[in-house]
Design a protein around this motif. Structure first.
Motif, PDB file in Angstrom:
ATOM      1  N   PRO A  82      29.677  19.981 -27.063  1.00 36.76           N
ATOM      2  CA  PRO A  82      28.950  21.252 -27.202  1.00 36.76           C
ATOM      3  C   PRO A  82      28.604  21.897 -25.861  1.00 36.76           C
ATOM      4  N   PHE A  83      29.595  22.032 -24.982  1.00 27.26           N
ATOM      5  CA  PHE A  83      29.371  22.801 -23.756  1.00 27.26           C
ATOM      6  C   PHE A  83      30.665  23.513 -23.391  1.00 27.26           C
ATOM      7  N   TYR A  84      30.582  24.450 -22.450  1.00 29.92           N
ATOM      8  CA  TYR A  84      31.765  25.149 -21.954  1.00 29.92           C
ATOM      9  C   TYR A  84      31.739  25.107 -20.438  1.00 29.92           C
ATOM     10  N   VAL A  85      32.851  25.482 -19.822  1.00 33.66           N
ATOM     11  CA  VAL A  85      32.970  25.467 -18.363  1.00 33.66           C
ATOM     12  C   VAL A  85      33.518  26.811 -17.913  1.00 33.66           C
ATOM     13  N   SER A  86      32.837  27.463 -16.986  1.00 35.78           N
ATOM     14  CA  SER A  86      33.322  28.725 -16.435  1.00 35.78           C
ATOM     15  C   SER A  86      33.746  28.506 -14.983  1.00 35.78           C
ATOM     16  N   TYR A  87      34.844  29.135 -14.601  1.00 32.23           N
ATOM     17  CA  TYR A  87      35.388  29.029 -13.250  1.00 32.23           C
ATOM     18  C   TYR A  87      35.217  30.340 -12.503  1.00 32.23           C
ATOM     19  N   GLY A  88      34.963  30.213 -11.185  1.00 29.75           N
ATOM     20  CA  GLY A  88      34.916  31.375 -10.318  1.00 29.75           C
ATOM     21  C   GLY A  88      36.307  31.793  -9.885  1.00 29.75           C
ATOM     22  N   ALA A  89      36.381  32.490  -8.769  1.00 31.94           N
ATOM     23  CA  ALA A  89      37.649  33.032  -8.281  1.00 31.94           C
ATOM     24  C   ALA A  89      38.635  31.925  -7.951  1.00 31.94           C
ATOM     25  N   PHE A  90      39.921  32.205  -8.210  1.00 36.87           N
ATOM     26  CA  PHE A  90      40.991  31.277  -7.886  1.00 36.87           C
ATOM     27  C   PHE A  90      41.793  31.792  -6.702  1.00 36.87           C
ATOM     28  N   SER A  91      42.235  30.838  -5.889  1.00 40.21           N
ATOM     29  CA  SER A  91      43.077  31.153  -4.743  1.00 40.21           C
ATOM     30  C   SER A  91      44.216  30.146  -4.710  1.00 40.21           C
ATOM     31  N   PRO A  92      45.419  30.576  -4.273  1.00 39.59           N
ATOM     32  CA  PRO A  92      46.542  29.628  -4.204  1.00 39.59           C
ATOM     33  C   PRO A  92      46.480  28.691  -3.017  1.00 39.59           C
ATOM     34  N   SER A  93      45.357  28.626  -2.314  1.00 41.11           N
ATOM     35  CA  SER A  93      45.242  27.750  -1.161  1.00 41.11           C
ATOM     36  C   SER A  93      45.277  26.288  -1.591  1.00 41.11           C
ATOM     37  N   ALA A  94      45.424  25.394  -0.622  1.00 39.38           N
ATOM     38  CA  ALA A  94      45.481  23.954  -0.917  1.00 39.38           C
ATOM     39  C   ALA A  94      44.097  23.367  -1.140  1.00 39.38           C
ATOM     40  N   ASP A  95      43.072  24.143  -0.892  1.00 42.21           N
ATOM     41  CA  ASP A  95      41.693  23.658  -1.035  1.00 42.21           C
ATOM     42  C   ASP A  95      41.382  23.427  -2.517  1.00 42.21           C
TER      43      ASP A  95
END
Length: 423
Positions: free
Chosen positions: A81-94
């Motif tokens: 009963p939870f969800y996960v939100s992601y911020g900005a994505f970058s194609p970097s190796a980080d």
């Protein structure tokens, strides 16, 4: 001449069990900081499977195991009963800018406590797969250049679409897909708790994981070594960066903790059955009295066996309560003079073992409850149903010699044998 030992009562103290195992049922945590789910399992002996000494997971499946063929026989899944939100994505190796996943795929030990007695048991649990629905922002439509739905997901992520597991994880060969939504599942081996999905494009809007579910497997304790009743325990798992479930620095779970509530219920069967409600025992020489009455040869031993039927799926002790206590044993008394001699009582129960020594329950001596000695305790090799067993009562050596000094005397006493499943 007749000497008679009287056995007046046979008591059995069995906890008619409800036992335990654990089932996982999704329960919401609302706006609280901890999400919660419940696992419930149970054990009850079966005459059809007497050697089955394992719990049954009674938890209804939620999540990916509801899809036919995705789960192995020993797996269950539960919706979280939870969800996960992601911020900005970058194609970097980080990795902090990627979709990073760590789950508790190694075995975790959970202590279970009996609600009534406080006795403990231990179960083990681990995550075997992780699944969810990932939802992309509509702006992604403009950067992937996809001519069709599947190709768009392929173009966005390195190593093809999200349903293809990244290195370290295993694919479940499952996907439900539309332009901005993909439902998937990844397997996590015990030795590989992390994997990362990398993007080929930068996009500021991030994404959202919903319909989160996990598959899990359990190693349950031995129910034959547990008493009847309910055992409960909890497993606390941290959500977020550095936690048991870690979704990367770029992610924000809606809750900070997942609590898994375990309830294992044990329902044993325990019954001791005699042919008579108040059986009587008459001690006599093996082969009869003729050696004494005809030849005057004193018998070395007087005895009688008392058969009974035993049904049991759990451990228990056997002890005696004596009308006449003699040095930790029961005795019988001369009705006329009140002189008392000791008798020996032992028990044989095929399929049971003595817990102290591990040996078979064969001719195991019993002791008086007032002796201060620990009563012998036994555990079954498997579920026993109407197993033929016996008590043996005997007078020997000095006791027989003392009795023979009083011809025509009558000796008797009450012995109560208690089968007790309580610790």
């Amino acid at each position: 001449m007749n000497w008679q030992a009287k056995r007046s009562r046979m008591m059995w103290c069995g906890v008619l069990p409800r036992l335990w195992a654990a089932a996982l049922m999704g329960t919401v945590a609302g706006t609280a900081a901890a999400a919660q789910v419940s696992i419930q399992a149970s054990f009850a002996p079966s005459a059809l499977e007497p050697t089955r000494n394992a719990f049954t997971n009674d938890t209804p499946n939620g999540g990916l195991c509801t899809r036919l063929g995705l789960c192995s026989p020993d797996e269950k899944s539960v919706q979280l009963p939870f969800y996960v939100s992601y911020g900005a994505f970058s194609p970097s190796a980080d990795l902090s800018n990627q979709a990073f996943f760590r789950v508790p795929s190694a075995w975790r030990k959970v202590q279970l406590v009996h609600a009534a007695t406080g006795r403990t048991a231990e179960t083990e649990w681990r995550v075997s797969f992780f699944g969810s629905t990932y939802r992309l922002p509509r702006s992604v439509h403009d950067i992937t250049g996809h001519p069709n739905v599947s190709q768009g997901h392929h173009n966005l992520w390195q190593g093809y679409a999200w349903n293809y597991a990244p290195p370290g994880c295993g694919s479940m060969n499952y996907a439900e897909v539309s332009a901005f939504i993909l439902r998937y599942g990844w397997r996590f081996p015990e030795s590989s708790p992390t994997c990362t999905k990398r993007t080929n494009f930068a996009f500021e809007a991030g994404m959202l994981l919903t319909d989160v579910s996990i598959g899990y497997v359990m190693r349950s304790p031995n129910p034959l070594a547990m008493e009847s009743g309910e055992y409960t325990g909890q497993l606390h798992l941290r959500l977020g960066q550095g936690g048991d479930f870690d979704f990367g620095n770029n992610a924000r779970p809606s809750d900070s903790e997942l609590i898994i509530n375990f309830t294992l219920t044990v329902s044993h069967e325990f019954q001791v059955t005699f042919t008579e409600a108040n059986p009587k025992v008459s001690l006599a020489p093996v082969g009869g009295w003729s050696q004494w009455t005809v030849h005057g040869k004193a018998p070395p031993r007087l005895q009688q066996e008392l058969p009974f039927l035993l049904t049991s799926s759990n451990e228990f002790s056997v002890k005696m309560r004596c009308e006449h206590d003699v040095s930790g044993r029961c005795g019988i008394a001369n009705v006329a003079t009140r002189d008392v001699v000791p008798i020996d009582v032992d028990v044989t129960m095929p399929g049971m073992r003595a817990m102290h020594s591990g040996g078979f329950a064969q001719n195991t001596p019993l002791v008086s409850e007032r002796s201060g000695q620990v009563a012998p305790r036994f555990t079954p090799n498997s579920y026993l149903q109407n197993r033929h067993s016996r008590l043996r009562f005997a007078a020997s050596g000095p006791a027989v010699a003392e009795m023979l000094k009083a011809p025509q005397s009558r000796w008797q006493g009450d012995v109560t044998v208690v089968f007790d499943s309580e610790p």
